[in-house]
Enzyme design. Structure first.
Site, PDB file in Angstrom:
ATOM      1  N   GLY A  11       0.901  -1.218   0.088  1.00 36.53           N
ATOM      2  CA  GLY A  11       0.054   0.003   0.082  1.00 36.53           C
ATOM      3  C   GLY A  11       0.690   1.418   0.035  1.00 36.53           C
ATOM      4  O   GLY A  11       0.219   2.396   0.379  1.00 36.53           O
ATOM      5  N   ASN A  41       1.750   2.857  -2.618  1.00 31.29           N
ATOM      6  CA  ASN A  41       1.260   3.794  -3.620  1.00 31.29           C
ATOM      7  C   ASN A  41      -0.024   4.196  -3.097  1.00 31.29           C
ATOM      8  O   ASN A  41      -0.443   5.520  -3.465  1.00 31.29           O
ATOM      9  CB  ASN A  41       1.090   2.948  -5.015  1.00 31.29           C
ATOM     10  CG  ASN A  41       2.319   3.107  -5.870  1.00 31.29           C
ATOM     11  OD1 ASN A  41       2.557   3.943  -6.585  1.00 31.29           O
ATOM     12  ND2 ASN A  41       2.929   1.688  -5.793  1.00 31.29           N
ATOM     13  N   MET A  64      -3.519  -7.721  -7.068  1.00 34.58           N
ATOM     14  CA  MET A  64      -2.976  -8.969  -7.506  1.00 34.58           C
ATOM     15  C   MET A  64      -4.268  -9.686  -8.307  1.00 34.58           C
ATOM     16  O   MET A  64      -3.817 -11.057  -8.578  1.00 34.58           O
ATOM     17  CB  MET A  64      -2.143  -9.732  -6.602  1.00 34.58           C
ATOM     18  CG  MET A  64      -1.061  -8.836  -6.102  1.00 34.58           C
ATOM     19  SD  MET A  64       0.012  -8.253  -7.403  1.00 34.58           S
ATOM     20  CE  MET A  64       0.920  -9.705  -7.783  1.00 34.58           C
ATOM     21  N   ARG A  65      -5.311  -9.347  -8.840  1.00 37.66           N
ATOM     22  CA  ARG A  65      -6.153 -10.223  -9.441  1.00 37.66           C
ATOM     23  C   ARG A  65      -6.566  -9.504 -10.528  1.00 37.66           C
ATOM     24  O   ARG A  65      -6.486  -8.223 -10.853  1.00 37.66           O
ATOM     25  CB  ARG A  65      -7.380 -10.506  -8.578  1.00 37.66           C
ATOM     26  CG  ARG A  65      -7.170 -11.162  -7.294  1.00 37.66           C
ATOM     27  CD  ARG A  65      -8.605 -11.561  -6.385  1.00 37.66           C
ATOM     28  NE  ARG A  65      -8.883 -12.544  -7.578  1.00 37.66           N
ATOM     29  CZ  ARG A  65      -8.383 -13.973  -7.360  1.00 37.66           C
ATOM     30  NH1 ARG A  65      -7.704 -14.332  -6.317  1.00 37.66           N
ATOM     31  NH2 ARG A  65      -9.013 -14.943  -7.997  1.00 37.66           N
ATOM     32  N   LEU A 121      -9.219  -8.234 -13.036  1.00 40.46           N
ATOM     33  CA  LEU A 121     -10.478  -7.788 -13.173  1.00 40.46           C
ATOM     34  C   LEU A 121     -11.352  -8.518 -14.000  1.00 40.46           C
ATOM     35  O   LEU A 121     -10.965  -8.816 -15.111  1.00 40.46           O
ATOM     36  CB  LEU A 121     -10.600  -6.245 -13.360  1.00 40.46           C
ATOM     37  CG  LEU A 121     -10.219  -5.480 -12.060  1.00 40.46           C
ATOM     38  CD1 LEU A 121     -10.179  -3.974 -12.398  1.00 40.46           C
ATOM     39  CD2 LEU A 121     -10.526  -5.695 -10.700  1.00 40.46           C
ATOM     40  N   ASN A 175      -4.194   1.473 -13.574  1.00 41.35           N
ATOM     41  CA  ASN A 175      -3.293   0.773 -12.758  1.00 41.35           C
ATOM     42  C   ASN A 175      -1.883   1.192 -13.004  1.00 41.35           C
ATOM     43  O   ASN A 175      -1.666   1.905 -13.745  1.00 41.35           O
ATOM     44  CB  ASN A 175      -3.416  -0.638 -13.455  1.00 41.35           C
ATOM     45  CG  ASN A 175      -2.550  -1.778 -12.768  1.00 41.35           C
ATOM     46  OD1 ASN A 175      -2.351  -1.802 -11.503  1.00 41.35           O
ATOM     47  ND2 ASN A 175      -1.634  -2.538 -13.611  1.00 41.35           N
ATOM     48  N   HIS A 187       1.953  -0.128 -13.037  1.00 43.79           N
ATOM     49  CA  HIS A 187       2.741  -1.597 -13.423  1.00 43.79           C
ATOM     50  C   HIS A 187       4.286  -1.139 -13.253  1.00 43.79           C
ATOM     51  O   HIS A 187       4.564  -0.175 -13.884  1.00 43.79           O
ATOM     52  CB  HIS A 187       2.289  -2.061 -14.859  1.00 43.79           C
ATOM     53  CG  HIS A 187       3.201  -3.251 -15.150  1.00 43.79           C
ATOM     54  ND1 HIS A 187       2.862  -4.262 -14.614  1.00 43.79           N
ATOM     55  CD2 HIS A 187       4.092  -3.531 -15.869  1.00 43.79           C
ATOM     56  CE1 HIS A 187       3.598  -5.403 -15.109  1.00 43.79           C
ATOM     57  NE2 HIS A 187       4.598  -4.784 -15.734  1.00 43.79           N
ATOM     58  N   ASP A 219      -2.065  -5.803 -18.294  1.00 44.43           N
ATOM     59  CA  ASP A 219      -1.142  -4.778 -18.474  1.00 44.43           C
ATOM     60  C   ASP A 219      -1.084  -4.170 -19.782  1.00 44.43           C
ATOM     61  O   ASP A 219       0.021  -3.753 -20.458  1.00 44.43           O
ATOM     62  CB  ASP A 219       0.060  -5.484 -18.068  1.00 44.43           C
ATOM     63  CG  ASP A 219       0.297  -5.840 -16.495  1.00 44.43           C
ATOM     64  OD1 ASP A 219      -0.371  -5.129 -15.807  1.00 44.43           O
ATOM     65  OD2 ASP A 219       0.868  -6.464 -15.879  1.00 44.43           O
TER      66      ASP A 219
END
Ligand code: GRF
Length: 219
Positions: free
Chosen positions: A16, A18, A91-92, A94, A108, A110, A146
């Site tokens: 967390g 970020n 980490m999943r 969507l 997101n 990356h 990504d």
């Protein structure tokens, strides 16, 4: 007339940092209405609670399959009425229920200069490939991992002494600068996804803008 800040929900699964950077910059352009996680023990949830931001969890194991988990997450998000959803170490993947509910409104961060090194273990892969540059990318989220259009990148030069640990540290420091900036652009409607491409200030971006790491001792 200044516009009211837009409402962002942050989703994360881990540390967390970020989220902390986004929360520290919140107020004028955006507010963080809530923080959600698939991991009830995730540190990001503690960090949010400490800041008085409401939290929620939606674990995969409480749902029979990925589709049910996706629908449950979509309901939890919808009930909180976000303008934007910002993934920060979530980490999943969507699923279609979430993606269809906020088209072009999910972003997101990356830890690589996309399109290089999508997926996991980006720092190790950058070191193994011997690339001269590395960094991080804020991008729109689409169904493909990504692969959504980039909005803003943070770049650094890989040093001969770099390790996975040093790159993790240097890339995160860059992330903490670029994510709040990108979110402010989104909140001000400066950035949009138009037919799968990122537009900034009314123009399509062929290459995303980037900021460089500040070298120690510089400026
Ligand atoms: C960041 O490096 C981000 O790029 C990646 O996951 C990491 C999350 O770090 N998606 P933190 O939880 O924000 O510290």
């Amino acid at each position: 007339m200044p516009r009211p800040p837009v409402k962002v929900i942050v989703l994360g699964s881990g540390e967390g940092t970020n989220f902390e950077a986004l929360a520290a910059a919140a107020g004028i352009d955006y507010t963080i209405a809530s923080v959600g996680s698939d991991q009830p023990e995730a540190r990001i949830l503690d960090r949010a609670r400490r800041r008085g931001i409401p939290t929620f969890t939606c674990t995969r194991r409480d749902h029979p399959d990925r589709a049910a988990h996706d629908r449950a997450l979509a309901r939890l998000l919808a009930s909180r009425h976000p303008d934007w959803i910002a993934l920060a170490g979530y980490m999943r993947l969507l699923g279609p229920a979430v993606l269809a509910a906020w088209p072009g409104r999910i972003v997101n961060i990356h830890p690589a200069l996309l399109p290089a090194f999508p997926g996991l273990n980006t720092h190790a892969r950058a070191l193994a490939a011997g690339v001269p540059e590395h960094g991080s990318t804020v991008h729109f989220v689409t169904a493909e991992l990504d692969a959504g259009p980039p909005i803003l990148q943070g770049r650094l030069k890989i040093r001969p002494t770099d390790t996975i640990q040093s790159l993790t540290h240097r890339v995160k420091a860059l992330e903490h600068r670029i994510y709040p900036l990108a979110l402010a652009w989104l909140a001000r409607d400066r950035v949009k996804m138009v037919q799968g491409q990122c537009w900034l200030d009314g123009r399509p971006l062929n290459t995303p803008p980037s900021i460089e790491e500040q070298e120690p001792g510089c400026c």
